[in-house]
Design a protein around this motif. Structure first.
Motif, short mmCIF file in Angstrom:
data_model
loop_
_atom_site.label_atom_id
_atom_site.label_comp_id
_atom_site.label_asym_id
_atom_site.label_seq_id
_atom_site.Cartn_x
_atom_site.Cartn_y
_atom_site.Cartn_z
N THR A 1 0.81 -1.22 0.00
CA THR A 1 0.00 0.00 0.00
C THR A 1 0.84 1.27 0.00
N PRO A 2 1.87 1.39 0.87
CA PRO A 2 2.66 2.64 0.81
C PRO A 2 3.38 2.83 -0.51
N LEU A 3 3.94 1.75 -1.04
CA LEU A 3 4.67 1.88 -2.31
C LEU A 3 3.73 2.21 -3.46
N SER B 1 0.69 3.57 -3.36
CA SER B 1 0.05 4.88 -3.28
C SER B 1 1.03 5.96 -3.71
N GLY B 2 2.28 5.83 -3.30
CA GLY B 2 3.28 6.82 -3.71
C GLY B 2 3.54 6.78 -5.20
N MET B 3 3.63 5.60 -5.76
CA MET B 3 3.90 5.50 -7.19
C MET B 3 2.70 5.95 -8.02
N ASN B 4 1.49 5.67 -7.56
CA ASN B 4 0.31 6.16 -8.29
C ASN B 4 0.27 7.68 -8.30
N ALA B 5 0.65 8.28 -7.18
CA ALA B 5 0.65 9.74 -7.12
C ALA B 5 1.72 10.33 -8.03
N LEU B 6 2.81 9.63 -8.20
CA LEU B 6 3.91 10.15 -9.02
C LEU B 6 3.85 9.70 -10.48
N SER B 7 2.91 8.85 -10.80
CA SER B 7 2.91 8.29 -12.14
C SER B 7 2.11 9.11 -13.14
N GLY B 8 2.34 10.38 -13.17
CA GLY B 8 1.71 11.23 -14.17
C GLY B 8 2.17 10.89 -15.57
N VAL B 9 3.24 10.11 -15.66
CA VAL B 9 3.74 9.70 -16.98
C VAL B 9 2.71 8.81 -17.67
N THR B 10 1.81 8.16 -16.91
CA THR B 10 0.78 7.36 -17.55
C THR B 10 -0.18 8.23 -18.35
N ILE B 11 -0.35 9.47 -17.91
CA ILE B 11 -1.21 10.39 -18.66
C ILE B 11 -0.56 10.75 -19.99
N VAL B 12 0.75 10.97 -19.95
CA VAL B 12 1.47 11.26 -21.20
C VAL B 12 1.39 10.06 -22.14
N GLY B 13 1.53 8.85 -21.59
CA GLY B 13 1.40 7.64 -22.40
C GLY B 13 0.01 7.50 -23.00
N ALA B 14 -1.01 7.83 -22.21
CA ALA B 14 -2.38 7.76 -22.72
C ALA B 14 -2.59 8.78 -23.84
N ALA C 1 -5.00 10.67 -9.18
CA ALA C 1 -5.78 11.28 -8.09
C ALA C 1 -5.95 10.31 -6.93
N GLY C 2 -6.20 9.05 -7.22
CA GLY C 2 -6.32 8.06 -6.15
C GLY C 2 -5.02 7.88 -5.39
N GLY C 3 -3.90 7.92 -6.10
CA GLY C 3 -2.61 7.82 -5.43
C GLY C 3 -2.38 8.97 -4.47
N ALA D 1 -4.74 10.70 -3.00
CA ALA D 1 -5.70 10.57 -1.90
C ALA D 1 -5.22 9.54 -0.87
N VAL D 2 -4.76 8.39 -1.35
CA VAL D 2 -4.29 7.35 -0.43
C VAL D 2 -3.03 7.80 0.29
N THR D 3 -2.12 8.44 -0.41
CA THR D 3 -0.90 8.93 0.22
C THR D 3 -1.23 9.98 1.28
N ASP D 4 -2.18 10.86 1.00
CA ASP D 4 -2.57 11.88 1.98
C ASP D 4 -3.17 11.23 3.22
#
Length: 105
Positions: free
Chosen positions: A32-34, A36-49, A81-83, A85-88
């Protein structure tokens, strides 16, 4: 299908398999900690999309590109956004709950 579409499908399949294998090997107390942190930082998936949508729109059926591209961008934004929220929520668990009562004592 064009050759670029075959390449994109191949990349998707490899990414799914590698992602599954990596996540499967993470111990459950770190998951969960890993994640949530990676989801929050993975804005690169938006670029890929966005890139995948641009390639799909230049293909034979742009309507399919619009549908799947929009879906990919929405899911990538939910992931980010979920990343956050969970990290927060996790960071709030480690914060002080009664700061005023600590100062009064």
């Amino acid at each position: 299908m064009t050759p670029i579409q075959y390449i994109l499908v191949f990349i998707f399949i490899i990414a799914a398999v590698v992602g599954y294998l990596l996540i499967n090997n993470v111990p459950s107390r770190l998951h969960t900690p890993l994640m949530s942190g990676m989801n929050a930082l993975s804005g690169v998936t938006i670029v890929g999309a966005l890139l995948a949508t641009a390639v799909a729109l230049s293909g034979e059926s742009p309507v399919t590109g619009y549908i799947f591209g929009t879906l990919a961008i929405i899911l990538a934004m939910i992931n980010v956004a979920g990343g956050f929220a969970v990290t927060d929520r996790m960071l709030k668990m480690f914060g002080r709950s009664n700061q005023k009562s600590d100062k009064d004592e």
